[in-house]
Design an enzyme around this catalytic site. Sequence first.
Site, PDB file in Angstrom:
ATOM      1  N   CYS A   4       3.558  11.912   5.785  1.00  0.00           N
ATOM      2  CA  CYS A   4       4.140  10.608   5.498  1.00  0.00           C
ATOM      3  C   CYS A   4       4.211  10.449   3.990  1.00  0.00           C
ATOM      4  O   CYS A   4       3.316  10.911   3.280  1.00  0.00           O
ATOM      5  CB  CYS A   4       3.295   9.496   6.111  1.00  0.00           C
ATOM      6  SG  CYS A   4       3.926   7.845   5.808  1.00  0.00           S
ATOM      7  N   HIS A 649      -2.170  -1.168   0.273  1.00  0.00           N
ATOM      8  CA  HIS A 649      -2.716  -0.343  -0.799  1.00  0.00           C
ATOM      9  C   HIS A 649      -1.773  -0.325  -1.992  1.00  0.00           C
ATOM     10  O   HIS A 649      -0.594  -0.647  -1.882  1.00  0.00           O
ATOM     11  CB  HIS A 649      -2.974   1.083  -0.319  1.00  0.00           C
ATOM     12  CG  HIS A 649      -1.817   1.709   0.392  1.00  0.00           C
ATOM     13  ND1 HIS A 649      -1.644   1.609   1.752  1.00  0.00           N
ATOM     14  CD2 HIS A 649      -0.775   2.434  -0.062  1.00  0.00           C
ATOM     15  CE1 HIS A 649      -0.543   2.256   2.112  1.00  0.00           C
ATOM     16  NE2 HIS A 649       0.005   2.764   1.020  1.00  0.00           N
TER      17      HIS A 649
END
Length: 733
Positions: A4, A649
């Site tokens: 990813c 994040h």
Amino acid sequence: MTACPTGIAHTYMAAEKLVQAAGALGVDMKVETQGSIGAENILSDNDVREADGIIVAADKDVDLSRFIGKRVLKVGVAEGIRHPEQLIERVGGAPIHGVEGADSAPAATGASGAGVGSGAGGGSGVGGSGGRERSVAYKALMNGVSYMIPFVVVGGLLIAVSLALGGHATPEGYAIPEGSFWESVFKIGEIGFQLMVPILSGYIAYAIADRPALVPGMIGGWIANTGALYDSEAGAGFIGAIVTGFLAGYLVSWIKKVEVPRFAQPIMPIIVIPIVATSALGLFFIYVIGKPIAWVFEHLTSWLSGMTGTSAVLLGAILGLMIAFDMGGPVNKTAFLFGAGLIASGNQTVMGMCAAAIPVMPLGQGLATLIRRRLYSEQERETGMAALFMGFFGISEGAIPFAAARPAQVIPANMLGGAVAGALAGLAGVKDAVPHGGPIVAVLGAVGGVPVFFLAILAGTLVTALTTNALIGVKERGTGRTSIVPVPAQAGAPVDAGVAVHARGVEEAALVERATLAEPAPAGARKGEVPDGGAPGGATRGGDAVPVAGEGSEGQGAGAGAGARTEALAEAGPGAEPGPESEVLSGHLTARTVKVRLEATSKDAAIREMAAMLATTGKVTDVEGLVRAAFAREQQGTTGLGEEIAVPHAKTDAVTAPVVGFARAPEGVEWGSPDGTKARLIFMITVPEAAAGDEHLRILSLLSRKLTNAEFRGRLLAAPDEASVLRVLAEIA
């Protein structure tokens, strides 16, 4: 293989789910993970040779060349998390990679957006999971733009610096003395500009058809930018490069489908395909496409010559439109050379119109990134700062990355701003005595009517910036997104033509991909060893994956030891002063950064609340900066992982050291998770831009694996206080 482009969570969760499903089905599987910390548990040649099939659950482009001759099933990484059993069952019927027509058809995407595709090596389309997919053409264009940006920035800044420090105005233009040090710097910058067009073309082609398309794409781009090859005074510029890039990519994809004898197959990708494609594309551009470009250049010049006696406002607007259209292409060059040619005859007003329009594009796009920063990736914002600098020195190419990435929004905005600047300059009779543009020529005394000249530039810049952001906003509302990130991180591997890729991963901005979490790559389902959840070298059989070294078993081993480390905190209670014994995840998460009940009820509010909590550690120097970075990540795609988990994040200099926070939302917060669940377990992960080492990434990869365990999640939800939460999380330390 699992992978990813943003973070670690999806990669390792998919790896863990695949391993668990393989154990339950009695299938031996080894999972390679690819992410920010690099490839782990790499599939060896023996692994690939013995595999019955390869599952690629990835939202980024991965090199599939080592899987030629194997059955390859390609899906989005979300499929690996949600339907691992189905993938294992389907891989036996997947197309054989690299054989005849198996890789030709574009991927068909299902309603939920993931899919199995084909391309430079893939399969036939099969619906899957995820969100709305970006097209292969879009991904290819973004790949080319991302590789082009460094050449634009380096070339433009070197030219700007050399002009600023070593140049002076002359009747022939803004010049640097021959033989001087700054002339050498200027020439180096020119090389960067010369290369940026073929780089754009080459990497568009490479993204579509892999390495065999790189040479024809680059040479085609060079031809497009070299007007002398087709009798034009100006090349086709970046627009021509986009054309040659796609032509090269799809031409090579077509040639690769041609059946050839087995003895000729080894030389096809390194000799036959590049030579045939390069020759065909080059000749086609010179003799078919190039002639109309030369015709346009010639007739536009004649048309402009006939307008010199008309309204100065109208002429200025037209010249501004042309200057802003293709930034170095035939239309731009026609307007510029028309204005420059009239200087010698004593008519300096036409060049004044051009000079006012020339800097508007880079200045406007740079300003747009400052006005609405949340619409742009970190890489784009950095490019915007460079564009502002280039605009001051009249280097319009600084806006090319923006125009190439969002042509439908940026080019009209550029043209409108250029027309405003040109029209105002024409209205006021601004004069320019040298064939150059931008504020620098006024600073050096080559412009007549300086105040209005600056006013025209300012007006055009504002119009460009505001129009750009408005058009982007309209597009976003129309597609149901909150923002877009058009310039992704540079892809190290090609975009396989036809591969359906999850929307969250397509705009893989360089900021977040490097910023945080690492993600896995293709998983090879084979008769062999079963790894320990994707960690290097581990193997297991049956339904229960063996914990990764350092991850700990459920309630014993590493987990028990970690629990002992937090016993003192448990006795002291939630309000105890944090100390070494209350730190888990290598000290990145402490009692200060745990909240058992989140007050926020929306995603934005939750991020702000958690950022404020992280600030209590003293490691956050700019709370708003951290919030903006986290919002920017969310704009690239949700950080909701499903199963009631979210991991917002960011990588930002608003923090001085890695810090992790955890909070529970008993009622759940809507996070846009792929499975539709609200987030109840929320981890916020932040690292500084210059974070050294990969320890925090490895710790976080273990966290994402652990979160696939329903019993572990249940204990996190049930923990009554901060000390209990820390004790549960300490199992991962």
